[in-house]
Design a protein around this motif. Structure first.
Motif, PDB file in Angstrom:
ATOM      1  N   GLY A  48     -24.811 -30.017  40.731  1.00  0.00           N
ATOM      2  CA  GLY A  48     -24.516 -30.658  42.005  1.00  0.00           C
ATOM      3  C   GLY A  48     -24.834 -32.145  41.906  1.00  0.00           C
ATOM      4  O   GLY A  48     -25.288 -32.642  40.866  1.00  0.00           O
ATOM      5  N   PHE A  49     -24.656 -32.862  42.988  1.00  0.00           N
ATOM      6  CA  PHE A  49     -24.894 -34.305  42.964  1.00  0.00           C
ATOM      7  C   PHE A  49     -26.375 -34.651  42.890  1.00  0.00           C
ATOM      8  O   PHE A  49     -26.724 -35.789  42.625  1.00  0.00           O
ATOM      9  CB  PHE A  49     -24.229 -34.988  44.162  1.00  0.00           C
ATOM     10  N   ARG A  50     -27.253 -33.689  43.093  1.00  0.00           N
ATOM     11  CA  ARG A  50     -28.698 -33.941  42.992  1.00  0.00           C
ATOM     12  C   ARG A  50     -29.250 -33.568  41.620  1.00  0.00           C
ATOM     13  O   ARG A  50     -30.451 -33.416  41.445  1.00  0.00           O
ATOM     14  CB  ARG A  50     -29.439 -33.167  44.069  1.00  0.00           C
ATOM     15  N   HIS A  51     -28.378 -33.337  40.669  1.00  0.00           N
ATOM     16  CA  HIS A  51     -28.743 -33.088  39.270  1.00  0.00           C
ATOM     17  C   HIS A  51     -29.489 -31.771  39.063  1.00  0.00           C
ATOM     18  O   HIS A  51     -30.370 -31.670  38.215  1.00  0.00           O
ATOM     19  CB  HIS A  51     -29.540 -34.255  38.687  1.00  0.00           C
ATOM     20  N   HIS A  52     -29.141 -30.774  39.842  1.00  0.00           N
ATOM     21  CA  HIS A  52     -29.642 -29.422  39.601  1.00  0.00           C
ATOM     22  C   HIS A  52     -28.599 -28.430  40.111  1.00  0.00           C
ATOM     23  O   HIS A  52     -27.599 -28.813  40.715  1.00  0.00           O
ATOM     24  CB  HIS A  52     -31.015 -29.183  40.260  1.00  0.00           C
ATOM     25  N   LEU A  53     -28.819 -27.165  39.843  1.00  0.00           N
ATOM     26  CA  LEU A  53     -27.877 -26.130  40.240  1.00  0.00           C
ATOM     27  C   LEU A  53     -27.814 -26.055  41.770  1.00  0.00           C
ATOM     28  O   LEU A  53     -28.822 -25.809  42.419  1.00  0.00           O
ATOM     29  CB  LEU A  53     -28.337 -24.781  39.664  1.00  0.00           C
ATOM     30  N   PRO A  54     -26.636 -26.278  42.372  1.00  0.00           N
ATOM     31  CA  PRO A  54     -26.535 -26.254  43.842  1.00  0.00           C
ATOM     32  C   PRO A  54     -26.545 -24.821  44.385  1.00  0.00           C
ATOM     33  O   PRO A  54     -26.266 -23.859  43.660  1.00  0.00           O
ATOM     34  CB  PRO A  54     -25.205 -26.947  44.121  1.00  0.00           C
ATOM     35  N   ILE A  97     -33.152 -25.390  39.031  1.00  0.00           N
ATOM     36  CA  ILE A  97     -32.603 -25.088  37.714  1.00  0.00           C
ATOM     37  C   ILE A  97     -31.795 -26.307  37.305  1.00  0.00           C
ATOM     38  O   ILE A  97     -30.909 -26.754  38.028  1.00  0.00           O
ATOM     39  CB  ILE A  97     -31.752 -23.808  37.745  1.00  0.00           C
ATOM     40  N   ARG A  98     -32.107 -26.853  36.161  1.00  0.00           N
ATOM     41  CA  ARG A  98     -31.555 -28.133  35.736  1.00  0.00           C
ATOM     42  C   ARG A  98     -30.500 -27.988  34.642  1.00  0.00           C
ATOM     43  O   ARG A  98     -30.319 -26.929  34.056  1.00  0.00           O
ATOM     44  CB  ARG A  98     -32.684 -29.040  35.259  1.00  0.00           C
ATOM     45  N   PHE A  99     -29.855 -29.102  34.358  1.00  0.00           N
ATOM     46  CA  PHE A  99     -28.817 -29.218  33.333  1.00  0.00           C
ATOM     47  C   PHE A  99     -29.313 -28.671  31.993  1.00  0.00           C
ATOM     48  O   PHE A  99     -30.409 -28.962  31.552  1.00  0.00           O
ATOM     49  CB  PHE A  99     -28.409 -30.691  33.215  1.00  0.00           C
ATOM     50  N   LEU A 100     -28.491 -27.835  31.358  1.00  0.00           N
ATOM     51  CA  LEU A 100     -28.690 -27.211  30.058  1.00  0.00           C
ATOM     52  C   LEU A 100     -29.786 -26.137  30.034  1.00  0.00           C
ATOM     53  O   LEU A 100     -30.088 -25.592  28.979  1.00  0.00           O
ATOM     54  CB  LEU A 100     -28.940 -28.241  28.948  1.00  0.00           C
TER      55      LEU A 100
END
Length: 175
Positions: A48-54, A97-100
């Protein structure tokens, strides 16, 4: 778009696995309550735009697991054209939950009544609980809604958590 790709990959792999299994007349309670566990890597298009799983992505992952569970149950019973529709869904988010991140999604049948089936889904990253979801859904076939009895779910199997959740749902409906 990536959820559609994940869905088709899951369905094709599942169909290959199910071809090797036999069809049975009755589903054992152990078969029904065996958790459905799948792992996913969080990719750029999941973010999402907040850099985590929306929030909405969690719900999509739940749908993939429930679809896998239902396809497995239908295959074992020899049922064709049985689907499902969500009646209510709720999530409790504990951590981002973050990128990768490699996320494990664990869904389990926790109860049913005369009309609905209830699933609990837990999201893990590195064995740490990140979120918990509850999903209430109804089964449908070509003629419309059908009872959980079609999957040998007789009587009612409701926990205190499900009964409390249902009371809350009634309380929030407009009078």
């Amino acid at each position: 778009m990536n959820m559609l790709i994940r869905f088709f990959i899951m369905v094709n792999l599942l169909k290959q696995q199910l071809k090797q299994q036999s069809v049975s007349e009755h589903l054992a309670i152990e078969t029904l309550t065996t958790p459905t566990v799948r792992s996913y890597r969080i990719l750029p298009h999941d973010m999402g735009f907040r850099h985590h799983l929306p929030n909405y992505r969690y719900l999509s992952f739940i749908e993939l697991n429930i679809t896998q569970w239902l396809m497995t149950c239908c295959h074992q019973k020899g049922i064709k054209n049985l689907g499902w529709v969500i009646a209510m869904q709720e999530m409790v988010y504990l951590k981002e939950i973050r990128f990768l991140d490699k996320m494990s999604v664990n869904s389990k049948l926790v109860g049913w009544d005369k009309k609905y089936i209830y699933f609990e889904t837990r999201f893990f990253v590195k064995h740490q609980l990140m979120g918990v979801g509850m999903t209430k859904f109804v089964l449908i076939n070509g003629k419309g809604k059908c009872a959980p009895e079609v999957l040998d779910m007789m009587d009612e199997q409701l926990s205190d958590a499900i009964e409390s959740w249902n009371k809350h749902q009634v309380a929030v409906k407009p009078a």
